[in-house]
Design a protein around this motif. Structure first.
Motif, short mmCIF file in Angstrom:
data_model
loop_
_atom_site.label_atom_id
_atom_site.label_comp_id
_atom_site.label_asym_id
_atom_site.label_seq_id
_atom_site.Cartn_x
_atom_site.Cartn_y
_atom_site.Cartn_z
N GLN A 53 0.85 -1.18 0.00
CA GLN A 53 0.00 0.00 0.00
C GLN A 53 0.90 1.24 0.00
OE1 GLN A 53 -0.81 -2.78 2.21
NE2 GLN A 53 -1.95 -3.30 0.36
N ARG A 54 0.81 2.00 -1.10
CA ARG A 54 1.61 3.21 -1.24
C ARG A 54 0.78 4.42 -0.89
NH1 ARG A 54 1.82 6.76 -5.98
NH2 ARG A 54 3.49 8.26 -5.66
N GLU A 55 1.35 5.29 -0.04
CA GLU A 55 0.74 6.57 0.26
C GLU A 55 1.66 7.65 -0.29
OE1 GLU A 55 -0.22 6.82 4.56
OE2 GLU A 55 0.13 4.66 4.52
N ALA A 56 1.19 8.37 -1.30
CA ALA A 56 2.02 9.41 -1.93
C ALA A 56 2.21 10.57 -0.98
CB ALA A 56 1.36 9.88 -3.21
N PHE A 57 3.46 11.02 -0.87
CA PHE A 57 3.75 12.19 -0.04
C PHE A 57 3.15 13.43 -0.69
CE2 PHE A 57 6.70 15.71 1.18
CZ PHE A 57 6.41 15.72 2.54
N VAL A 58 2.47 14.24 0.11
CA VAL A 58 1.85 15.47 -0.39
C VAL A 58 2.71 16.65 0.07
CG1 VAL A 58 -0.21 16.91 -0.39
CG2 VAL A 58 -0.42 14.41 -0.27
N ALA A 59 3.42 17.26 -0.87
CA ALA A 59 4.27 18.40 -0.53
C ALA A 59 3.42 19.65 -0.36
CB ALA A 59 5.30 18.61 -1.63
N GLY A 60 3.82 20.46 0.61
CA GLY A 60 3.16 21.75 0.78
C GLY A 60 1.79 21.69 1.43
N ALA A 61 1.48 20.56 2.08
CA ALA A 61 0.19 20.47 2.76
C ALA A 61 0.18 21.40 3.97
CB ALA A 61 -0.06 19.03 3.19
N GLU A 62 -1.01 21.91 4.29
CA GLU A 62 -1.16 22.80 5.44
C GLU A 62 -2.30 22.32 6.32
OE1 GLU A 62 -1.85 26.74 3.97
OE2 GLU A 62 0.21 27.02 3.27
N ASP A 63 -2.17 22.60 7.61
CA ASP A 63 -3.28 22.27 8.51
C ASP A 63 -4.29 23.42 8.52
OD1 ASP A 63 -2.31 24.28 10.14
OD2 ASP A 63 -1.48 22.91 11.65
N ALA A 64 -5.29 23.33 9.38
CA ALA A 64 -6.37 24.32 9.39
C ALA A 64 -5.87 25.71 9.75
CB ALA A 64 -7.45 23.88 10.37
N HIS A 65 -4.69 25.79 10.37
CA HIS A 65 -4.14 27.08 10.79
C HIS A 65 -3.12 27.63 9.79
CE1 HIS A 65 -6.15 26.40 14.60
NE2 HIS A 65 -5.58 25.22 14.64
N GLY A 66 -2.97 26.94 8.64
CA GLY A 66 -2.04 27.41 7.64
C GLY A 66 -0.60 27.01 7.91
N ASN A 67 -0.38 26.11 8.87
CA ASN A 67 0.96 25.64 9.16
C ASN A 67 1.33 24.50 8.23
OD1 ASN A 67 1.31 27.38 11.50
ND2 ASN A 67 -0.13 26.02 12.53
N LYS A 68 2.58 24.48 7.80
CA LYS A 68 3.03 23.38 6.95
C LYS A 68 2.99 22.08 7.75
CE LYS A 68 4.43 25.64 3.18
NZ LYS A 68 3.28 25.92 2.29
N VAL A 69 2.44 21.05 7.17
CA VAL A 69 2.39 19.75 7.82
C VAL A 69 2.80 18.68 6.81
CG1 VAL A 69 0.63 20.34 9.52
CG2 VAL A 69 -0.06 19.50 7.26
N GLU A 70 3.28 17.57 7.34
CA GLU A 70 3.55 16.42 6.47
C GLU A 70 2.23 15.70 6.25
OE1 GLU A 70 6.69 14.11 8.27
OE2 GLU A 70 8.14 15.26 7.12
N SER A 71 1.97 15.36 5.00
CA SER A 71 0.70 14.73 4.68
C SER A 71 0.91 13.69 3.60
CB SER A 71 -0.32 15.79 4.22
OG SER A 71 -1.56 15.19 3.92
#
Length: 113
Positions: free
Chosen positions: A11-29
């Motif tokens: 099962q591959r989960e593609a890394f999502v670059a530049g994802a942000e949380d609800a507060h606009g903080n960069k997060v790994e997704s």
């Protein structure tokens, strides 16, 4: 065809670059898992040194998959229930015994914690 050579699915989960949380903080997704058929999984080995004072030889886990299979660094891959992260670049793989199983070699590292 190629499908008969697939030995198992990961099962591959593609890394999502530049994802942000609800507060606009960069997060790994990572994207939702997708089944990917592979030829083989090498779980990696740790060989004890023959001589005192010499480092152990550690072989990193890797998967071998058909040509055109897409993996990118930082992607997550669950193999046999264990979460790994793609480590380094995907390399072309030449099967010395069966050219119909040429493909890509994807280095992995286990994700702990």
């Amino acid at each position: 065809g190629i499908m008969r050579r697939i030995s198992e699915f990961v099962q591959r989960e593609a890394f999502v670059a530049g994802a942000e949380d609800a507060h606009g903080n960069k997060v790994e997704s990572w994207a939702d898992p997708v089944d990917v058929g592979i030829y083989a999984f090498n779980p990696g080995t740790t060989a004890e040194p023959f001589l005192p004072g010499h480092d152990r030889v550690v072989t990193e886990p890797a998967i071998y998959a058909p040509t055109g299979t897409v993996f990118h660094p930082r992607d997550r891959v669950t193999v046999r229930g264990v979460l790994h992260e793609v480590d380094g670049v995907v390399r072309d793989f030449r099967n010395p015994y069966d050219t119909s199983m040429d493909g890509v070699q994807v280095g992995l590292k286990a994700v702990t914690g």
